[in-house]
Write a protein that holds these residues in place. Structure first.
Motif, PDB file in Angstrom:
ATOM      1  N   UNK A 274      55.014  74.001 178.637  1.00 40.62           N
ATOM      2  CA  UNK A 274      54.318  72.452 179.177  1.00 40.62           C
ATOM      3  C   UNK A 274      54.953  71.759 180.647  1.00 40.62           C
ATOM      4  N   UNK A 275      56.713  72.245 180.407  1.00 43.89           N
ATOM      5  CA  UNK A 275      56.782  72.179 182.000  1.00 43.89           C
ATOM      6  C   UNK A 275      57.374  73.049 183.014  1.00 43.89           C
ATOM      7  N   UNK A 276      57.208  74.147 182.879  1.00 44.32           N
ATOM      8  CA  UNK A 276      57.073  75.319 183.870  1.00 44.32           C
ATOM      9  C   UNK A 276      55.970  75.375 184.733  1.00 44.32           C
ATOM     10  N   UNK A 277      55.721  74.076 185.098  1.00 45.12           N
ATOM     11  CA  UNK A 277      54.391  74.183 186.217  1.00 45.12           C
ATOM     12  C   UNK A 277      54.323  75.709 187.432  1.00 45.12           C
ATOM     13  N   UNK A 278      52.890  75.036 187.527  1.00 48.11           N
ATOM     14  CA  UNK A 278      53.020  76.376 188.676  1.00 48.11           C
ATOM     15  C   UNK A 278      53.540  75.971 190.061  1.00 48.11           C
ATOM     16  N   UNK A 279      53.011  74.604 190.043  1.00 45.74           N
ATOM     17  CA  UNK A 279      53.899  74.389 191.598  1.00 45.74           C
ATOM     18  C   UNK A 279      55.669  73.989 191.715  1.00 45.74           C
TER      19      UNK A 279
END
Length: 218
Positions: free
Chosen positions: A196-201
């Motif tokens: 949930x916090x390891x976002x693509x951007x």
């Protein structure tokens, strides 16, 4: 160089690092953590095993729970869920008496045996710590898997221990540079508590810490 144990890396981080280097960096560099069902179940299982440094004697076997261990050469420290000392004339003296014991670390896991070798590497790291502390050889350990209620014997070879040393050296380098690496996403991301916090951007732009700090300033 002064040996400051406060600067040692967590032994348990080896499993995180082998699963995903970015996950390890989130937890051990950026202090990010999100609970999910798997992490809660794992914590519950370890609470049952980790009764603070207790000893139990069963015939020729001495069982020590929640045993603190460290390796000066690797600069890591942690806690073994269980260490079994079995009387063996070829073993090591641990109590100052005449009895000698062979040493076997036992690590508890919530699930079942994995395809990867992260569990084995963590166990091998425990063996390295025990070897340094007790001046002995530890060539066998056990992984107890709660899902199948069974423990698996694991040969702890020199090849595995060399791999542990290489991994820890890479961990130490990233920690020294405070660098969160980029990684390729995959199916394994679905089982990660940090998805949930390891976002693509964030993978291509900046760290979680800088992202959050930026949002707070908006």
């Amino acid at each position: 160089m002064e040996d400051n144990e406060d600067e040692y890396l967590m032994l348990s981080g080896i499993q995180h690092f082998q699963f995903c280097k970015r996950q390890w960096a989130f937890i051990h560099l950026e202090q990010q953590w999100v609970e999910n069902v798997k992490t809660i179940e794992g914590s519950h299982l370890h609470r049952k095993a980790d009764q603070p440094f207790t000893r139990e004697k069963r015939g020729d076997k001495l069982i020590v729970r929640a045993m603190p261990v460290k390796s000066v050469s690797l600069r890591i420290s942690g806690v073994c869920d269980v260490v079994e000392f079995i009387r063996d004339e070829r073993g090591v003296n641990i109590s100052g008496g005449e009895e000698k014991y062979a040493v076997y670390p036992v690590e508890y896991k919530r699930g079942k045996p994995k395809r990867g070798n992260e569990d084995i590497l963590q166990l091998a790291a425990q063996a390295i710590c025990l070897e340094e502390m007790l001046v002995c050889e530890v060539d066998t350990g056990y992984l107890y898997y709660n899902e199948i209620k069974h423990r698996v014997e694991v040969p702890l070879t020199e090849e595995i221990k060399r791999k542990v040393r290489a991994i820890v050296a890479e961990m130490q380098d990233l920690y020294k540079r405070q660098h969160t690496p980029k990684v390729k996403t995959g199916a394994f991301c679905k089982s990660c508590s940090l998805q949930s916090i390891c976002l693509p951007e964030l993978m291509s732009k900046r760290s979680v810490r800088s992202y959050i700090e930026g949002k707070l300033k908006e």
